[in-house]
Scaffold this motif. Structure first.
Motif, PDB file in Angstrom:
ATOM      1  N   UNK A   7      42.838  48.923  59.366  1.00  0.00           N
ATOM      2  CA  UNK A   7      43.920  48.129  58.798  1.00  0.00           C
ATOM      3  C   UNK A   7      44.759  47.412  59.848  1.00  0.00           C
ATOM      4  N   UNK A   8      45.086  48.074  60.948  1.00  0.00           N
ATOM      5  CA  UNK A   8      45.859  47.451  62.016  1.00  0.00           C
ATOM      6  C   UNK A   8      45.031  47.517  63.301  1.00  0.00           C
ATOM      7  N   UNK A   9      44.233  46.495  63.543  1.00  0.00           N
ATOM      8  CA  UNK A   9      43.313  46.551  64.676  1.00  0.00           C
ATOM      9  C   UNK A   9      44.024  46.505  66.028  1.00  0.00           C
ATOM     10  N   UNK A  10      43.488  47.254  66.971  1.00  0.00           N
ATOM     11  CA  UNK A  10      43.911  47.204  68.369  1.00  0.00           C
ATOM     12  C   UNK A  10      42.703  46.692  69.141  1.00  0.00           C
ATOM     13  N   UNK A  11      42.714  45.422  69.482  1.00  0.00           N
ATOM     14  CA  UNK A  11      41.537  44.783  70.050  1.00  0.00           C
ATOM     15  C   UNK A  11      41.721  44.337  71.495  1.00  0.00           C
ATOM     16  N   UNK A  12      42.839  44.656  72.086  1.00  0.00           N
ATOM     17  CA  UNK A  12      43.141  44.199  73.439  1.00  0.00           C
ATOM     18  C   UNK A  12      42.167  44.656  74.498  1.00  0.00           C
ATOM     19  N   UNK A  42      36.527  44.731  58.434  1.00  0.00           N
ATOM     20  CA  UNK A  42      37.815  45.388  58.273  1.00  0.00           C
ATOM     21  C   UNK A  42      39.019  44.546  58.607  1.00  0.00           C
ATOM     22  N   UNK A  43      38.824  43.306  59.008  1.00  0.00           N
ATOM     23  CA  UNK A  43      39.962  42.421  59.276  1.00  0.00           C
ATOM     24  C   UNK A  43      40.344  41.698  57.996  1.00  0.00           C
ATOM     25  N   UNK A  44      41.629  41.486  57.792  1.00  0.00           N
ATOM     26  CA  UNK A  44      42.097  40.772  56.614  1.00  0.00           C
ATOM     27  C   UNK A  44      41.590  39.349  56.564  1.00  0.00           C
ATOM     28  N   UNK A  45      41.212  38.917  55.401  1.00  0.00           N
ATOM     29  CA  UNK A  45      40.792  37.536  55.131  1.00  0.00           C
ATOM     30  C   UNK A  45      39.538  37.104  55.886  1.00  0.00           C
ATOM     31  N   UNK A  46      38.669  38.044  56.237  1.00  0.00           N
ATOM     32  CA  UNK A  46      37.394  37.636  56.829  1.00  0.00           C
ATOM     33  C   UNK A  46      36.606  36.798  55.838  1.00  0.00           C
ATOM     34  N   UNK A  47      36.428  37.320  54.652  1.00  0.00           N
ATOM     35  CA  UNK A  47      35.736  36.579  53.593  1.00  0.00           C
ATOM     36  C   UNK A  47      36.666  36.334  52.420  1.00  0.00           C
ATOM     37  N   UNK A  48      37.578  37.248  52.175  1.00  0.00           N
ATOM     38  CA  UNK A  48      38.598  37.110  51.134  1.00  0.00           C
ATOM     39  C   UNK A  48      39.703  38.130  51.408  1.00  0.00           C
TER      40      UNK A  48
END
Length: 84
Positions: A7-12, A42-48
């Motif tokens: 839900x809250x990605x940490x991608x740094x 799992x990222x928001x709005x990837x496809x919808x």
């Protein structure tokens, strides 16, 4: 490679460019624009709007499997039996 972000990605820690405002990666569809072969779920709005939820990940994973299979088919050399 699949990278389920939650839900809250940490991608740094990844070698990718992140949008300063959102902290999200630059993408082409479900694939990283910076690292070919790195795919995201799992990222928001990837496809919808449901993409960040379990229901959305389930739907997105089906689409991603199709993308990966097509990508592998393009990259794979024909097998010995196919080349004869």
């Amino acid at each position: 490679v699949l990278y389920a972000t939650g839900f809250q990605p940490a991608l740094g820690h990844l070698p990718i460019s992140l949008d300063q405002a959102t902290g999200l990666p630059r993408l082409r569809g479900l694939e990283s624009a910076d690292v070919p072969g790195l795919f995201f779920l799992g990222l928001g709005d990837l496809r919808n709007w449901r993409s960040r939820f379990i229901r959305g990940i389930r739907e997105d994973s089906d689409a991603l499997a199709t993308v990966i299979l097509r990508s592998l088919a393009k990259r794979s050399p024909p097998s010995r039996s196919e080349s004869r």
